[in-house]
Design a protein around this motif. Structure first.
Motif, mmCIF file in Angstrom:
data_model
loop_
_atom_site.group_PDB
_atom_site.id
_atom_site.type_symbol
_atom_site.label_atom_id
_atom_site.label_comp_id
_atom_site.label_asym_id
_atom_site.label_seq_id
_atom_site.Cartn_x
_atom_site.Cartn_y
_atom_site.Cartn_z
ATOM 1 N N LYS A 159 77.822 11.445 22.575
ATOM 2 C CA LYS A 159 78.668 11.046 21.450
ATOM 3 C C LYS A 159 77.867 11.083 20.147
ATOM 4 C CE LYS A 159 81.079 7.601 22.589
ATOM 5 N NZ LYS A 159 81.372 6.183 22.926
ATOM 6 N N LEU A 160 76.618 10.654 20.207
ATOM 7 C CA LEU A 160 75.748 10.669 19.028
ATOM 8 C C LEU A 160 75.515 12.099 18.549
ATOM 9 C CD1 LEU A 160 73.704 9.101 17.128
ATOM 10 C CD2 LEU A 160 71.961 9.709 18.840
ATOM 11 N N ILE A 161 75.224 13.016 19.470
ATOM 12 C CA ILE A 161 74.974 14.405 19.111
ATOM 13 C C ILE A 161 76.221 15.041 18.509
ATOM 14 C CG2 ILE A 161 74.372 16.683 19.996
ATOM 15 C CD1 ILE A 161 72.051 14.641 19.819
ATOM 16 N N GLN A 162 77.390 14.698 19.027
ATOM 17 C CA GLN A 162 78.637 15.211 18.454
ATOM 18 C C GLN A 162 78.788 14.750 17.004
ATOM 19 O OE1 GLN A 162 81.533 13.744 21.271
ATOM 20 N NE2 GLN A 162 81.502 15.629 22.471
ATOM 21 N N PHE A 163 78.412 13.514 16.742
ATOM 22 C CA PHE A 163 78.458 12.994 15.375
ATOM 23 C C PHE A 163 77.490 13.755 14.480
ATOM 24 C CE2 PHE A 163 76.717 10.114 12.128
ATOM 25 C CZ PHE A 163 77.883 9.771 11.452
ATOM 26 N N PHE A 164 76.273 14.002 14.959
ATOM 27 C CA PHE A 164 75.293 14.767 14.185
ATOM 28 C C PHE A 164 75.821 16.173 13.900
ATOM 29 C CE2 PHE A 164 71.421 12.227 15.942
ATOM 30 C CZ PHE A 164 71.696 11.211 15.042
ATOM 31 N N ASN A 165 76.469 16.782 14.877
ATOM 32 C CA ASN A 165 77.029 18.120 14.680
ATOM 33 C C ASN A 165 78.098 18.119 13.597
ATOM 34 O OD1 ASN A 165 75.397 19.289 16.620
ATOM 35 N ND2 ASN A 165 76.903 19.092 18.262
#
Length: 242
Positions: A32-38
């Motif tokens: 979920k964090l990586i999706q936010f960064f993307n």
């Protein structure tokens, strides 16, 4: 960045020997964090700052996640960045000095049917403010949209024929549906304010997007006028009954 997450998860599984449940939880939260960064177009871990992580926690709060869930997400994030720092992947740990949101004191903060109806009835009159605020509250209640998304909506993101809000992201599109009453309120607001397709849907008096602070000031004033004694939060509105 996904490669670093995979390496960290391998470390959890093989070196820390965490349980399957803990592993699955950390994997889900970090994805979920990586999706936010993307979405933010952050492609290098060195670009992440403390403000970025704080913004991520605020994003989760705006999306209506429970404080316990946000806290669990932060534990995974903090552990991940400690690993990266200790392993020499980053020069500093941006997860330090992060402020977690205060816990909701008890479930009694959720608005009951009478309170929710009273709040939604507060914006009245054929005026810019009355029509705007009524449409805004109804749309929030129907869609459970985040406050940041709500105040930054454009008119052309409302699709009346399907009664949908469609938001296009860099990597993921989001769709929210709304009821007929909300559709009517939105049309009344747009017609009265003479908004064009590319205009902000809920502008302030200067024609610019309303701030999150401005939104909460409006809502809390309406709650006071409605005689609601409970603390008004995104959670209390989203979970309210009508």
């Amino acid at each position: 960045m996904e490669r670093l997450v995979d390496r960290y998860l391998k470390y959890l599984r093989e070196a820390q020997k965490v349980s399957k449940n803990t592993y699955a939880s950390y994997r889900r939260d970090l994805k979920k964090l990586i999706q936010f960064f993307n979405q933010k177009e952050i492609m290098d871990i060195s670009e992440v700052e403390s403000a970025t992580i704080q913004e991520y926690l605020d994003y989760l709060k705006d999306r209506g996640y429970a404080v316990a869930t946000i806290t669990r997400n932060f534990m995974a994030v903090r552990s991940f960045f400690r690993y990266l720092y200790n392993d020499g992947h980053i020069k500093g740990n941006p997860s330090e000095w992060i402020h977690l949101p205060k816990a909701i004191s008890n479930p009694n903060t959720v608005l009951c049917k009478e309170e929710m109806e009273a709040l939604l009835k507060q914006p009245t009159g054929m005026s810019f403010k009355g029509l705007r605020d009524r449409a805004m509250l109804l749309l929030l209640y129907d869609t459970k949209i985040s406050i940041s998304e709500l105040v930054n909506l454009k008119v052309n993101e409302i699709h009346f024929s399907q009664q949908e809000v469609r938001l296009q992201g860099q990597f993921q599109n989001r769709l929210y549906t709304f009821q007929q009453e909300t559709k009517d309120a939105l049309k009344d607001h747009i017609r009265y304010a003479e908004l064009k397709e590319d205009d902000w849907l809920f502008p302030n008096r200067y024609g610019t997007p309303m701030s999150r602070q401005g939104f909460w000031k409006i809502v809390k004033n309406y709650a006071k006028e409605a005689g609601i004694k409970k603390e008004i939060t995104l959670y209390s509105i989203k979970q309210g009954e009508v």
